[in-house]
Design an enzyme around this catalytic site. Structure first.
Site, PDB file in Angstrom:
ATOM      1  N   LYS A 122     -30.802  13.801 -17.947  1.00 15.21           N
ATOM      2  CA  LYS A 122     -31.788  14.890 -18.077  1.00 15.21           C
ATOM      3  C   LYS A 122     -33.202  14.302 -18.141  1.00 15.21           C
ATOM      4  O   LYS A 122     -34.138  14.817 -17.532  1.00 15.21           O
ATOM      5  CB  LYS A 122     -31.491  15.722 -19.339  1.00 15.21           C
ATOM      6  CG  LYS A 122     -30.229  16.548 -19.221  1.00 15.21           C
ATOM      7  CD  LYS A 122     -29.777  17.117 -20.562  1.00 15.21           C
ATOM      8  CE  LYS A 122     -28.414  17.790 -20.415  1.00 15.21           C
ATOM      9  NZ  LYS A 122     -27.842  18.249 -21.691  1.00 15.21           N
TER      10      LYS A 122
ATOM     11  N   GLN B 108     -28.905  17.940 -28.046  1.00 12.84           N
ATOM     12  CA  GLN B 108     -27.701  17.621 -27.288  1.00 12.84           C
ATOM     13  C   GLN B 108     -26.453  17.915 -28.127  1.00 12.84           C
ATOM     14  O   GLN B 108     -26.312  17.432 -29.243  1.00 12.84           O
ATOM     15  CB  GLN B 108     -27.730  16.148 -26.839  1.00 12.84           C
ATOM     16  CG  GLN B 108     -26.543  15.763 -25.973  1.00 12.84           C
ATOM     17  CD  GLN B 108     -26.455  16.541 -24.665  1.00 12.84           C
ATOM     18  OE1 GLN B 108     -27.454  16.733 -23.971  1.00 12.84           O
ATOM     19  NE2 GLN B 108     -25.265  17.016 -24.323  1.00 12.84           N
TER      20      GLN B 108
ATOM     21  N   ASP C 169     -32.127  25.609 -23.475  1.00 12.79           N
ATOM     22  CA  ASP C 169     -30.670  25.566 -23.297  1.00 12.79           C
ATOM     23  C   ASP C 169     -30.065  26.972 -23.434  1.00 12.79           C
ATOM     24  O   ASP C 169     -28.898  27.177 -23.112  1.00 12.79           O
ATOM     25  CB  ASP C 169     -30.048  24.638 -24.359  1.00 12.79           C
ATOM     26  CG  ASP C 169     -29.243  23.515 -23.738  1.00 12.79           C
ATOM     27  OD1 ASP C 169     -29.002  23.558 -22.515  1.00 12.79           O
ATOM     28  OD2 ASP C 169     -28.852  22.591 -24.483  1.00 12.79           O
TER      29      ASP C 169
END
Ligand code: NAD
Length: 291
Positions: A49, A93, A116
């Site tokens: 990412k 994450q 996200d």
């Protein structure tokens, strides 16, 4: 072509974003990654990412917290990044170590920086079909594949296998929305579904998000169905240097001849997730620049 090249589609998105970011005057978009511990999959996902952000011209900031970090310390970092006006997107994450409350951490992120799409407010915005919300990247990536490959969901029977918020449930909500790239009739199967093969056989579009290799077999798939394989599973493979290879949830060799379109693993849905994260970060930047 029958095979859906998710890698190519994601590269197209990355190059479109690179152009858009290059045209921006002033500060560039910025995404902050929080990674806790050294889980090898998490390390690799965040690295990927980070690299994609750099390629586009989005500034990545990486915060690596120790496995032993307390909830208070993690929350303090999130609040610091929420308050930082130069940070447009924040990603924690997943998975976090067991002693940390993951959903509480997601819900602490400023919903306008929640690239996200895991904040309760953004989950709600999907239900309300609010275009200013952030949609979780994997389901958004599947819709994007359909858009770009001319796969219409309109009036189709879409069967989703898996009901997680991160994939199955959110994709089901997106596919049933009113709108040009949705309007599907959706059935969601899960671990308690009875007669699952029979239900899947009725599908025009199958979306498999279970996490089990070869779960979807040829006898479950109708001739001409579109098959989207979200699964990422490691199976032993002594012929590989690593000792394993990655496969999806679909028995690809057996299902491919019956499908009209199919995503491979790797190179299908996987690369779309990172591309959609970058798209969300650009969107966050634009929304924040407006306010
Ligand atoms: P999860 O474990 O949260 O959910 C799995 C779902 O499968 C559950 O809803 C469960 O009800 C269902 N299920 C389990 N056993 C079943 C059975 N026997 N019959 C029917 N349904 C069953 O997993 P997830 O986070 O949704 O991920 C699913 C898969 O997708 C995994 O392989 C994961 O690695 C992969 N994934 C890929 C991406 C990507 O970027 N491509 C992103 C997220 C997840």
């Amino acid at each position: 072509m029958k095979l859906i090249d998710g890698k190519q589609i994601s590269q197209d998105i990355v190059s479109e974003l690179t152009t858009e970011v290059a045209e921006l005057k002033g500060t560039k978009p910025c995404i902050a990654f929080i990674r806790v511990g050294e889980d090898p999959a998490s390390v690799s996902y965040v690295r990927q990412k980070n690299r994609t952000a750099e390629k586009i011209g989005i500034t990545p900031l990486l915060f690596e917290l120790p496995e032993t970090v307390t909830q208070e310390e993690l929350f303090a970092k999130v609040e610091e990044l929420n308050a930082d006006k130069t940070v447009n997107g924040i990603l924690i994450q997943s998975p976090l170590p067991k002693h940390l409350d993951e959903q509480a951490a997601f819900n602490l992120i400023d919903p306008n920086k929640d690239v996200d799409g895991f904040h309760v407010q953004n989950a709600g915005r999907v239900v309300q079909e609010d275009p200013d919300g952030f949609v979780s990247c994997t389901p958004a990536g599947i819709i994007e594949i359909c858009k770009r490959e001319g796969i219409s969901l309109e009036g189709k029977h879409v069967v989703v296998i898996g009901r997680s918020l991160i994939v199955g449930k959110t994709f089901a909500l997106l596919a049933m929305q009113k709108g040009p790239h949705a309007n599907a009739t959706v059935t969601v199967c899960h671990s308690r579904t009875k007669n699952l093969p029979e239900v899947v056989r009725a599908a025009d579009v199958v979306v498999a998000a279970i996490g089990r290799p070869n779960f979807v077999t040829a006898d479950m798939v109708k001739d001409g169905a579109v098959v989207i394989d979200v699964g990422i599973n490691r199976v032993e493979d002594p012929s590989k240097k690593s000792g394993y290879r990655i496969v999806g949830d679909v028995d690809f060799a057996a299902v491919e001849p019956k499908a009209s379109r199919i995503t491979p693993v790797p190179g299908g849905v996987g690369p779309m997730t990172v591309a959609m994260l970058m798209k969300n970060t650009f969107k966050a930047y634009q929304l924040q620049s407006r306010s």
